[in-house]
Enzyme design. Structure first.
Site, PDB file in Angstrom:
ATOM      1  N   CYS A 339      34.846   2.266  -8.932  1.00 36.79           N
ATOM      2  CA  CYS A 339      35.619   2.107  -7.699  1.00 36.79           C
ATOM      3  C   CYS A 339      35.233   0.889  -6.849  1.00 36.79           C
ATOM      4  O   CYS A 339      36.136   0.184  -6.374  1.00 36.79           O
ATOM      5  CB  CYS A 339      35.676   3.377  -6.866  1.00 36.79           C
ATOM      6  SG  CYS A 339      34.313   4.500  -7.052  1.00 36.79           S
ATOM      7  N   ARG A 368      25.087   6.013 -16.533  1.00 34.72           N
ATOM      8  CA  ARG A 368      24.351   6.906 -15.635  1.00 34.72           C
ATOM      9  C   ARG A 368      23.157   7.435 -16.402  1.00 34.72           C
ATOM     10  O   ARG A 368      23.281   7.817 -17.561  1.00 34.72           O
ATOM     11  CB  ARG A 368      25.241   8.088 -15.194  1.00 34.72           C
ATOM     12  CG  ARG A 368      26.438   7.602 -14.421  1.00 34.72           C
ATOM     13  CD  ARG A 368      27.394   8.720 -14.052  1.00 34.72           C
ATOM     14  NE  ARG A 368      28.571   8.137 -13.422  1.00 34.72           N
ATOM     15  CZ  ARG A 368      29.632   8.830 -13.028  1.00 34.72           C
ATOM     16  NH1 ARG A 368      29.658  10.135 -13.200  1.00 34.72           N
ATOM     17  NH2 ARG A 368      30.649   8.228 -12.466  1.00 34.72           N
ATOM     18  N   GLN A 386      35.395   5.551 -18.650  1.00 29.97           N
ATOM     19  CA  GLN A 386      36.361   6.372 -17.928  1.00 29.97           C
ATOM     20  C   GLN A 386      37.758   5.788 -18.089  1.00 29.97           C
ATOM     21  O   GLN A 386      37.918   4.568 -18.097  1.00 29.97           O
ATOM     22  CB  GLN A 386      36.005   6.389 -16.436  1.00 29.97           C
ATOM     23  CG  GLN A 386      34.662   7.017 -16.145  1.00 29.97           C
ATOM     24  CD  GLN A 386      34.335   6.960 -14.667  1.00 29.97           C
ATOM     25  OE1 GLN A 386      34.477   5.923 -14.023  1.00 29.97           O
ATOM     26  NE2 GLN A 386      33.894   8.075 -14.113  1.00 29.97           N
ATOM     27  N   ASP A 388      39.929   5.203 -16.026  1.00 30.60           N
ATOM     28  CA  ASP A 388      39.884   5.218 -14.569  1.00 30.60           C
ATOM     29  C   ASP A 388      41.066   4.476 -13.940  1.00 30.60           C
ATOM     30  O   ASP A 388      41.649   3.581 -14.547  1.00 30.60           O
ATOM     31  CB  ASP A 388      38.585   4.519 -14.138  1.00 30.60           C
ATOM     32  CG  ASP A 388      38.040   5.086 -12.830  1.00 30.60           C
ATOM     33  OD1 ASP A 388      38.710   5.949 -12.245  1.00 30.60           O
ATOM     34  OD2 ASP A 388      36.959   4.644 -12.422  1.00 30.60           O
ATOM     35  N   LYS A 474      38.789  17.121  -4.287  1.00 29.14           N
ATOM     36  CA  LYS A 474      39.365  16.729  -5.568  1.00 29.14           C
ATOM     37  C   LYS A 474      40.037  17.894  -6.248  1.00 29.14           C
ATOM     38  O   LYS A 474      39.813  19.055  -5.895  1.00 29.14           O
ATOM     39  CB  LYS A 474      38.276  16.164  -6.475  1.00 29.14           C
ATOM     40  CG  LYS A 474      37.145  17.132  -6.780  1.00 29.14           C
ATOM     41  CD  LYS A 474      36.134  16.493  -7.722  1.00 29.14           C
ATOM     42  CE  LYS A 474      34.999  17.456  -8.033  1.00 29.14           C
ATOM     43  NZ  LYS A 474      34.084  16.955  -9.059  1.00 29.14           N
TER      44      LYS A 474
END
Length: 652
Positions: A339, A368, A386, A388, A474
């Site tokens: 993001c 991660r 992702q 994304d 979410k």
RNA sequence: GCUAGCGUAGCUCAAUCGGCAGAGCAGUUGAUUUGUAAUCAACAGGUUGUGGGUUCAAGUCCCUCCGCUAGCUCCA
């Protein structure tokens, strides 16, 4: 006088004090024998607990036919297991012993280290207890009295529980079975004999009260059923899950690998796995373009400062690869999410309301540092991609955009034959302080999200407090695969915080020629390609639908005399855009078929002298078997159609 | 990260009490030329995860580290 209304509407009246067992006995001797517990005005109690002396109640008698009965049985079996363990080992401190998903566990603190070698001994002792068929007897007492009672029993964990968590209770209950007494809310089976079949499953560590800073206990898992047959079926299901394990299939079918020397949790997509992923990427890409997204590519590392601004770095410091320190003092972070980079694109020039919604998509690779104990094949890794995208929109566009994201996720799941899913709304838990932003903003976001979802006919929509991302609420898609296991996959997240003044301080110029703040939506229908494909491997048991299959057709010759025609067929298939392989070994046709079946190749084209003469192929389907002979062109058309329609077929 | 268990050929597994590391499949080579789930034979394949220790002798016993598995804790 007690008035009891039964589920069939019949009413019985009692002037004496009765228990559910007495009511059952009144109705009939068979029911008297079968009754295990009862639901009184919706609340579960034991069959031998007294009912109120007067008033009106509704009563439902519970037998082994009721779905709740299994939990009851397993809870009692947990006590039986604990009793057996206490008989066999010294100094056992009891913690908790609840039922879970498909069984139960009990946590113990004890000197002896339990291992699977102890299982047979414990099971034998449990069998003895079941055979003795002693009743579970409920004993109630004042909490203060209970503290002393537990202290006398030297059950210090129970003392702690009574003094901390149960401090507010006046009366508590125990369940006694012979020499075994345990603090427990109940209810339980009338006696141990109803446990028809049980099995200890595994032993593991678990923290006292689920708190990693407290002592670690030994947790013994087991499962139990009313009948042996049900236990056998359960064990068969576990075998089936094992057969579908993506780690084994991934290796067998050469889809992916992980090399410990390169690093745990870092996935290599082998050529065949890469085909599956690429097909999924192309499919999503098409869909993104259709829905007005703009693909972008951004760097996989970024200055730590960026993640300090976003808030990710301080929040998730422990689960990130540490920053790369440069000589000049700059620090770069392997990006843990995409993001901030998409925000930078948004901020690369002044934005007008005319540009919104701006939808930026990237199959972005992130890293991660998950704890070593969390790693699991492809579904829990340290580097993943992702699917994304981030949508930047005006507040009044949020509902439409959010709906669009949910619809895209639904479309994607449906295409892959994943029809069994539920949607969880993750909201903030006001008691926790792990969130950014003020309460009013959160409230606005949660209301907006809930309104959209309520208007959409999403299956099993439910709200869970405490499941929000730190920057906003979410909607998660929790998908059940074909053997019922649940996977948290796609997610759509609403974010009023990252664009805010404390974070990236984003803006656009509105029609009123004044600056406004955009709202962000984070969304990923798959979640990550690694996790999603891992799940797909298990869902399909490695047998992908034709459009995803790494090798779609295998051409095989009956004898090497047909090799020339076989190779021509293979070329024709490649021309038609089909992924074809050929088997020209000096093997019998049966062996070639067997190998292709085991490799889960959807179609086999069997070719011998007969086919070569007529430009035909004998088509064999992995599922249906021999489909007979047809012209090469007809066969090509048949496969192309199945690919175009993304048909999902399965054996069962 | 924590607790427990496991680690032998590419894969699946064997090796009794501590006593010469072995089989099937896969691979290579040769023979066979096959009609819808395994043709036959030969060959090759190993520092038993790593490092140390005990012992006349270690795959086996002890310790260290690494990895894997189950569970716990965590999951932007």
């Amino acid at each position: 006088m007690l008035k009891v209304t039964l589920p069939d509407g019949k009413v019985r009246e009692y002037s004496r004090r009765v228990r559910p067992a007495d009511v059952a006995a009144d109705i009939g001797p068979r029911l008297a024998k079968a009754v295990l517990a009862a639901e009184v005005d919706g609340q579960l109690i034991g069959a031998n607990q007294p009912l109120p002396a007067d008033g009106e109640i509704t009563l439902r008698l519970i037998t082994d036919k009721d779905p709740q009965a299994l939990d009851l049985l397993r809870h009692s079996c947990a006590h039986i297991m604990a009793r057996a363990v206490m008989r066999l080992f010294d100094g056992v401190q009891l913690a908790f012993g609840p039922t879970v998903g498909d069984g139960f566990y009990y946590d113990f603190q004890m000197e002896h280290k339990l291992s699977e070698e102890d299982f047979a001994k414990i099971e034998a002792e449990m069998a003895r207890i079941v055979k003795e068929d002693e009743p579970f007897e409920r004993v109630e007492m004042d909490r203060n009295e209970a503290v002393e009672f537990c202290r006398d029993l030297n059950q210090l964990l129970k003392v702690e529980h009574l003094e901390e968590t149960l401090a507010g209770e006046r009366r508590v209950s125990f369940y006694r079975q012979g020499e075994f007494v345990d603090l427990c809310r109940g209810p339980h089976l009338p006696s141990a004999g109803a446990v028809g079949a049980f099995k200890l499953m595994s032993v593991a560590g678990a923290y006292w009260k689920g708190d990693a800073s407290r002592q670690q206990l030994q947790r013994l898992y087991g499962t139990a059923f009313f009948q042996k047959k049900q236990l056998d079926e359960h064990l068969k299901r576990l075998e089936e899950a094992k057969r579908r394990d993506h780690r084994l299939l991934g290796k067998q079918l050469e889809l992916f690998m992980i090399d410990p020397e390169v690093g745990s949790g870092l996935v290599f997509w082998l050529p065949k796995g890469a085909v599956v992923r690429r097909e999924l990427e192309l499919f999503l890409y098409d869909e993104l373009l259709r829905r007005g997204y703009q693909p972008v590519y951004t760097p996989v590392i970024g200055n730590v400062h960026l993640y300090e601004t976003s808030g990710h770095y301080p929040y998730y410091k422990d689960t990130q690869f540490p920053p790369i320190e440069m000589d000049d003092g700059d620090r770069y972070l392997l990006r843990p999410m995409n993001c901030p980079h998409h925000v930078k694109i948004y901020q690369s020039k002044p934005r007008s309301y005319r540009e919104l919604p701006l939808r930026l998509a990237e199959f972005g690779q992130v890293h991660r540092f998950e704890q070593s104990g969390e790693l699991n094949g492809m579904v829990r890794v340290r580097g993943f991609t992702q699917d994304d995208a981030h949508i930047f929109c005006a507040e009044e566009q949020v509902a439409d955009e959010f709906r669009g994201c949910l619809e895209m996720t639904q479309f994607v799941l449906k295409t892959l034959g994943l029809n069994d899913y539920r949607v969880r709304l993750g909201f903030r838990d006001p008691a926790q302080d792990k969130y950014v932003g003020d309460a009013a903003t959160w409230q606005r976001a949660e209301e907006a999200l809930e309104n959209v979802c309520r208007g959409m006919d999403l299956p099993e929509l439910h709200i869970e407090r405490g499941e929000a991302a730190f920057y906003g609420p979410k909607a998660d898609f929790i998908v059940a695969d074909c053997i019922g296991r649940q996977w948290q996959l796609g997610t759509v997240q609403l974010d009023y915080n990252l664009p805010g003044p404390d974070r990236f301080d984003m803006e656009y110029i509105g029609a009123d020629n004044a600056p406004h703040r955009p709202v962000m939506i984070h969304r990923a229908p798959f979640g990550s390609f690694e996790r999603f494909v891992g799940m797909l491997i298990e869902h399909y048991a490695g047998a992908f639908p034709l459009w995803l299959a790494p090798e779609q057709v295998r051409v095989m010759v009956v004898s090497q005399k047909a090799e020339d025609y076989g190779r021509r067929v293979e070329r024709r298939l490649a021309e038609a855009g089909l992924r074809a392989g050929g088997d020209y070994r000096a093997e019998k046709i049966g062996a070639k078929i067997r190998d292709a079946q085991l490799e889960l190749i959807p179609y086999m084209f069997v070719i011998g002298g007969r086919e070569a003469d007529e430009e035909n192929v004998a088509v064999r389907d992995r599922i249906e078997g021999d489909l007979g002979t047809m012209s090469l062109e007809a066969a090509v058309e048949r496969l192309k159609k199945e690919i175009r329609e993304k048909t999902v077929r399965s054996k069962d």
